[in-house]
Design an enzyme around this catalytic site. Structure first.
Site, PDB file in Angstrom:
ATOM      1  N   SER A 139       0.874  -1.199  -0.092  1.00  0.00           N
ATOM      2  CA  SER A 139       0.006  -0.115   0.048  1.00  0.00           C
ATOM      3  C   SER A 139       1.007   1.193  -0.015  1.00  0.00           C
ATOM      4  O   SER A 139       2.150   1.172   0.481  1.00  0.00           O
ATOM      5  CB  SER A 139      -0.824   0.019   1.142  1.00  0.00           C
ATOM      6  OG  SER A 139      -1.529   1.155   1.364  1.00  0.00           O
ATOM      7  N   TYR A 152      -2.444  -1.283  10.474  1.00  0.00           N
ATOM      8  CA  TYR A 152      -2.228  -1.412   8.943  1.00  0.00           C
ATOM      9  C   TYR A 152      -1.131  -0.823   8.409  1.00  0.00           C
ATOM     10  O   TYR A 152      -0.297  -1.400   7.567  1.00  0.00           O
ATOM     11  CB  TYR A 152      -3.643  -0.314   8.338  1.00  0.00           C
ATOM     12  CG  TYR A 152      -3.574  -0.639   6.654  1.00  0.00           C
ATOM     13  CD1 TYR A 152      -4.422  -1.957   6.254  1.00  0.00           C
ATOM     14  CD2 TYR A 152      -3.177   0.148   5.906  1.00  0.00           C
ATOM     15  CE1 TYR A 152      -4.409  -1.906   4.977  1.00  0.00           C
ATOM     16  CE2 TYR A 152      -3.122  -0.160   4.570  1.00  0.00           C
ATOM     17  CZ  TYR A 152      -4.121  -1.084   3.983  1.00  0.00           C
ATOM     18  OH  TYR A 152      -4.023  -1.205   2.838  1.00  0.00           O
TER      19      TYR A 152
END
Length: 257
Positions: A139, A152
């Protein structure tokens, strides 16, 4: 040596980014193993439909990616693994003092530890054939950070680190490992959030996309699952044989800021 006839395992691949990647690999002639944590007739029908569209073998194998033994069993049950795409992931947003410990554990397990387990099982298979491609879907948050996303961000940074180590351990063996780092991607899950954001901010669709959802993405455009699929397919091609241990951002310029 192209990817036609190779077997690709894509974790978390019954919707969104994972499904787009699986579709692209199947279109390039790879046999595909789809995966999620459910086991419904719809899961198997999805595999059958993909097989019919591309004239390749497509199987669905259930595996709970929060469980290490399930992750390892997925690779074993597939029977072959030339291409491994570690895509499974979940998200939760909260300040660190109030971040639920169970959510932290689940995010680290699914977004990071699962990739360790699948990679550990796949590498001996790839080494035996002298060829392999591992692509970790990280990401923009694997390269930068945002508040309230501690688990995350930690998991995706860890996945980038695992990518580099895997690349170094396999250098010169015909195996590559890279991380793809998307920014905001237009998936069904994101699409469903747009009306909520419009109502919350009192904005029309175009404004809420530009000023809220894509505020950190300089292009002010979503990446698409097709673009992710095309990038992964390229990384699995002969043209990318010397691309290993790196990150490729598909983020509209987010990490260039």
């Amino acid at each position: 040596m192209g990817i036609a006839g190779k077997t690709a395992i894509v974790t978390g691949s019954t919707s969104g980014i994972g499904l787009g990647i699986a579709e692209a690999l199947a279109a390039a002639g790879a046999h595909v193993v789809l995966n999620s944590f459910t086991d419904t007739p719809q899961d198997h029908a999805l595999a059958a439909a993909m097989a019919g569209r591309h004239a390749v073998r497509v199987r669905y194998i259930r595996a709970d990616m929060s469980r290490g033994d399930d992750c390892r069993a997925l690779v074993e049950q597939a029977g072959a693994c030339d291409i491994l795409v570690n895509n499974a992931g979940i998200q939760h947003v909260a300040p660190i003092p109030g971040f639920p410990a169970a959510k932290w554990d689940a995010i680290l397990a699914i977004n990071l530890t699962s990739a360790f387990h699948t990679t550990a099982m796949a590498l001996p298979v790839m080494r035996k054939s002298g060829w392999g491609r591992i692509v970790n879907i990280a990401s923009a948050h694997g390269l930068t950070a945002s508040p309230f996303k501690s688990a995350y961000v930690a998991a995706k940074h860890g996945l980038v680190g695992l990518t580099k180590v895997t690349a170094l351990e396999t250098a010169g063996e015909g195996i590559t490992c890279n991380a793809v780092c998307p920014g905001y991607v237009l998936t069904p899950l994101v699409e469903a959030q747009i009306p909520e954001q419009m109502a919350l901010h009192g904005m029309d669709r175009e404004t809420v996309l530009r000023e809220v959802m894509l505020q950190r993405q300089p292009s002010r455009q979503f990446a698409t699952t097709e673009q992710l699929g095309g990038t992964v397919t390229f990384l699995c091609s002969d043209s990318a044989a010397q691309i290993t241990g790196t990150t490729i951002s598909i983020d509209g310029g987010w990490t260039a800021l």
